[in-house]
Design an enzyme around this catalytic site. Structure first.
Site, mmCIF file in Angstrom:
data_model
loop_
_atom_site.group_PDB
_atom_site.id
_atom_site.type_symbol
_atom_site.label_atom_id
_atom_site.label_comp_id
_atom_site.label_asym_id
_atom_site.label_seq_id
_atom_site.Cartn_x
_atom_site.Cartn_y
_atom_site.Cartn_z
ATOM 1 N N ASP A 83 -11.357 2.560 4.007
ATOM 2 C CA ASP A 83 -11.733 1.144 3.990
ATOM 3 C C ASP A 83 -13.257 0.974 3.912
ATOM 4 O O ASP A 83 -13.752 -0.105 3.610
ATOM 5 C CB ASP A 83 -11.265 0.465 5.295
ATOM 6 C CG ASP A 83 -10.043 -0.403 5.100
ATOM 7 O OD1 ASP A 83 -9.831 -0.898 3.988
ATOM 8 O OD2 ASP A 83 -9.306 -0.596 6.095
ATOM 9 N N GLN A 135 -4.833 -1.461 9.479
ATOM 10 C CA GLN A 135 -4.753 -2.817 8.929
ATOM 11 C C GLN A 135 -5.341 -3.831 9.917
ATOM 12 O O GLN A 135 -5.029 -3.811 11.101
ATOM 13 C CB GLN A 135 -3.278 -3.149 8.618
ATOM 14 C CG GLN A 135 -3.067 -4.459 7.889
ATOM 15 C CD GLN A 135 -3.638 -4.480 6.482
ATOM 16 O OE1 GLN A 135 -3.732 -3.453 5.814
ATOM 17 N NE2 GLN A 135 -4.044 -5.640 6.021
ATOM 18 N N LYS A 179 0.840 -1.203 0.000
ATOM 19 C CA LYS A 179 0.000 0.000 0.000
ATOM 20 C C LYS A 179 0.878 1.257 0.000
ATOM 21 O O LYS A 179 0.620 2.217 -0.731
ATOM 22 C CB LYS A 179 -0.938 -0.006 1.225
ATOM 23 C CG LYS A 179 -2.067 -1.019 1.086
ATOM 24 C CD LYS A 179 -2.825 -1.288 2.390
ATOM 25 C CE LYS A 179 -3.840 -2.407 2.175
ATOM 26 N NZ LYS A 179 -4.528 -2.846 3.397
HETATM 27 N N1 GUN Z 1 -7.089 -7.036 6.203
HETATM 28 C C1 GUN Z 1 -7.497 -7.821 5.180
HETATM 29 N N2 GUN Z 1 -8.175 -7.107 4.264
HETATM 30 C C2 GUN Z 1 -8.197 -5.848 4.725
HETATM 31 C C3 GUN Z 1 -8.753 -4.639 4.217
HETATM 32 O O1 GUN Z 1 -9.369 -4.579 3.144
HETATM 33 N N3 GUN Z 1 -8.559 -3.541 4.980
HETATM 34 C C4 GUN Z 1 -7.897 -3.575 6.163
HETATM 35 N N4 GUN Z 1 -7.770 -2.447 6.844
HETATM 36 N N5 GUN Z 1 -7.362 -4.673 6.668
HETATM 37 C C5 GUN Z 1 -7.528 -5.802 5.936
#
Ligand code: GUN
Length: 293
Positions: free
Chosen positions: A125, A102, A58
């Site tokens: 998100d 995350q 990211k």
């Molecule tokens: N962990 C697995 N998928 C995601 C996601 O789309 N966003 C976040 N913040 N954590 C994750």
């Protein structure tokens, strides 16, 4: 035996590259027009190896489109109060347009409280209850990245989705539930299957659109798929086969040749998720600018 694998392979990797390139152009325009650079803050608590890989990806891609990336790596014993304090700072920081924590978080932290402490207008998100509620009621929302990417590929392939029978397998807050909401928003007839559903194979056979997000390697067999269906495989599962480690989806890809189109794993949904995160950050930037004016 004739091997008639006729399904079109939906190229998520190429689709994502296209989207990222358009976003890079948009970020350049934003910089020229406003003198501002959109920024994304990513918070990682602990050292889960898979999460670290995602966070690094990211960070790199955020910078590649010309945005600012602020990564906060916190130790696994971070307290709820410390995390809340960081989120309050990020909520108030005008250089930060998007915030992502995350998941999963270490067990001692209350993930729902953490998610709901993010400013909903910075919640790239789309997990905050306000964004979930806005999506469910057809109001302007920030939408979870993975289902958003799935919807983009479906619309690109099918045009209007109106009246299609869509089956979503999996009812997670991250994928299954928002995916079902998005498909309802497109006027599909949506059914959500999960671990307690009776006769999942029979239900899947009714699907014109089949989205699978369960995290079980190759669970969906070829004879669960209606001929001509469009199949979106969200699974990313590492398995050992023939003495080597490989990544497979939730759908037995080799058995899906009678679908009209299917996303491969890897190279399907996965690359779209980060591209949509960047798209959400640009969207959040614009909405925040509009609110100021
Ligand atoms: N962990 C697995 N998928 C995601 C996601 O789309 N966003 C976040 N913040 N954590 C994750």
């Amino acid at each position: 035996m004739t091997n008639l694998f006729q399904a079109e392979r939906i190229d998520g990797k190429g689709f994502a590259a296209n989207l990222v390139s358009r976003l890079a152009d948009e970020v350049s325009t934003i910089k020229v027009k406003t003198g501002l650079t959109p920024g994304l803050a990513v918070v990682l608590v602990g050292e889960d190896p898979a999460s670290s890989v995602y966070v690094n990806a990211k960070h790199r891609q955020t910078q590649e489109v010309g945005m600012n990336s602020f990564v906060h790596k916190l130790s696994a014993d971070t307290t709820q109060a410390e995390l809340m304090e960081l989120l309050a700072q990020l909520n108030n920081d005008p250089a930060v347009n998007g915030i992502l924590v995350q998941l999963p978080l270490p067990a001692h932290l209350d993930a729902n409280a953490v998610i709901n402490a993010i400013d909903p207008d910075k919640d790239v998100d789309g997990f905050h209850i306000l964004n979930a509620g806005r999506l469910a009621t057809g109001q302007e929302a920030l939408v979870p990245c993975t289902p958003l990417g799935c919807l983009m590929m479906l619309k690109d392939r099918l045009g209007s989705l109106q009246g299609k029978n869509a089956v979503v397998v999996g009812k997670s807050n991250i994928v299954g539930k928002p995916m079902a909401q998005l498909l309802m928003g497109e006027n599909c007839t949506v059914t959500v299957a999960h671990s307690k559903t009776q006769d999942v194979p029979a239900l899947c056979r009714t699907a014109d659109i089949l989205v699978v997000a369960v995290g079980r390697p190759e669970m969906v067999k070829g004879d669960w798929i209606k001929p001509g269906a469009v199949v979106i495989d969200v699974g990313i599962n590492r398995i050992e086969r023939d003495g080597r480690s490989r990544i497979v989806g939730d759908v037995a890809y080799a058995e899906a040749g009678h679908a009209s189109a299917i996303t491969p794993v890897p190279g399907g949904v996965g690359p779209m998720t980060i591209a949509c995160l960047l798209a959400n950050t640009v969207t959040a930037f614009h909405r925040q600018q509009n609110q100021k004016n």
